[in-house]
Design an enzyme around this catalytic site. Structure first.
Site, PDB file in Angstrom:
ATOM      1  CE  LYS A 267      -3.578  -0.942  -4.850  1.00 16.87           C
ATOM      2  NZ  LYS A 267      -3.188  -0.814  -6.278  1.00 16.87           N
TER       3      LYS A 267
ATOM      4  CE  LYS B  44      -2.191   2.604  -2.863  1.00 15.93           C
ATOM      5  NZ  LYS B  44      -2.028   2.585  -4.330  1.00 15.93           N
TER       6      LYS B  44
END
Length: 328
Positions: free
Chosen positions: A198, A251
């Protein structure tokens, strides 16, 4: 080889579907949902046109609508009434996500309910865990005390009926800690979809409005990934795979297809999150007539799929379900 080899031969319109290498299907999509404990009616999210904060009492109805559209999975985020430094409402038995899980499973037992395991929506400072003084004297996110918090949150979600938990806090050791807690509480069959890579992206801005999760000081660059680092990004996912993650996630999605493709090589199922900023940019350009929103959205999601995503978490899920149905 020209003219013997003519690649355009297979690009005739009637032949194109036969040779399409990557297909986008509604079963690939996960719809993120925001449930707000402080409201009684749905509230539009200004920076994400078409998206809403939903009251808890509408959880079943929202799930029913998505299920009828063909959506099989949702990812839940909660906005609580009370926030504090310890994120106590994040693991409360009757917390906002816990209630939403119960409502969805009661209305749609076959819907796959995934819960985001983090504290940013529940802390009064907006960071993803416990804040304190580090060994260098700075005030920052404390890794190990925050792991204990994530264990409590994950177990509470499993107890409420979640089919899968998804830690998004980017803490070292979070998968192992949560796996240990789930197994020790009788939830050994609940899988973990880790936000394993992320990035500290500028594309999360609209989400902060949606989830009321803006931070009161500093930033998240000491625990989320530097967008410039591809090798480190791979190592993050490799660590989570070694700790027992069942699904890995990259992400954001669209700007990190190279990372997504590399994480795919670890051999586990891979999810990609097309985040709020990606959605908002497509919506804004589409509303201004600068792009064909539908075509661009479908193209972006197909490219995410092509890069290696098995699941795509996207705010376009319901729209795409309708579009794909219209094409049949």
């Amino acid at each position: 080889m020209f003219p013997e080899r003519r690649l355009r031969r297979l690009r005739k319109r009637n032949l194109q579907p036969l040779f399409r290498e990557t297909r986008l299907d509604v079963s690939d999509l996960v719809m993120p949902l925001f449930f707000d404990e402080t409201i009684e009616a749905a509230v539009p999210i200004e920076s994400m046109p078409g998206q809403y904060r939903h009251p808890i009492r509408e959880a079943g109805a929202v799930a029913n609508r998505l299920e009828k559209a063909g959506i099989r999975a949702v990812l839940l985020f909660g906005i609580p009434v009370e926030k504090d430094g310890g994120a106590h409402s994040a693991y409360a038995e009757n917390g906002v996500v816990q209630q939403a899980v119960a409502g969805i499973k009661a209305a749609c037992p076959l819907m796959t309910v995934i819960t985001d395991v983090c504290a940013c929506e529940y802390t009064d400072h907006g960071h993803c865990g416990i804040i304190g003084e580090t060994c260098s004297g700075e005030i920052d996110l404390l890794n190990d005390p925050s792991l204990a918090l994530m264990q409590k949150i994950a177990v509470s979600h499993a107890r409420a009926g979640a089919d899968m938990v998804a830690p998004s806090c980017m803490l070292d050791g979070m998968v192992q800690a949560i796996r240990t807690a789930l197994d020790g509480s009788g939830f050994s069959e609940v899988p973990i979809m880790s936000y394993s890579t992320k990035f500290a992206s500028a594309l999360y801005g609209p989400f902060r409005e949606a989830a009321a999760s803006g931070y009161s000081f500093g930033d998240r660059t000491t625990y989320q990934m530097d967008p410039a680092n591809a090798r480190e990004a791979f190592r993050e996912s490799a660590e989570d795979a070694a700790e027992g993650a069942d699904v890995l996630m990259v992400k954001p999605a669209g700007l990190y297809l190279d990372v997504l493709a590399s994480v795919r090589e670890l051999g586990l199922p891979v999810a990609a999150y097309q985040v709020s900023g990606e959605y908002a940019m497509l919506k804004a350009a589409g509303e201004r007539g600068w792009i064909d929103e539908r075509r661009c959205a479908l193209e972006s999601l197909t490219c995410i799929r092509r890069a290696g995503a098995d699941l795509i978490i996207t705010y376009y899920a319901e729209d795409v379900a309708r579009w794909l149905n219209e094409e049949q």
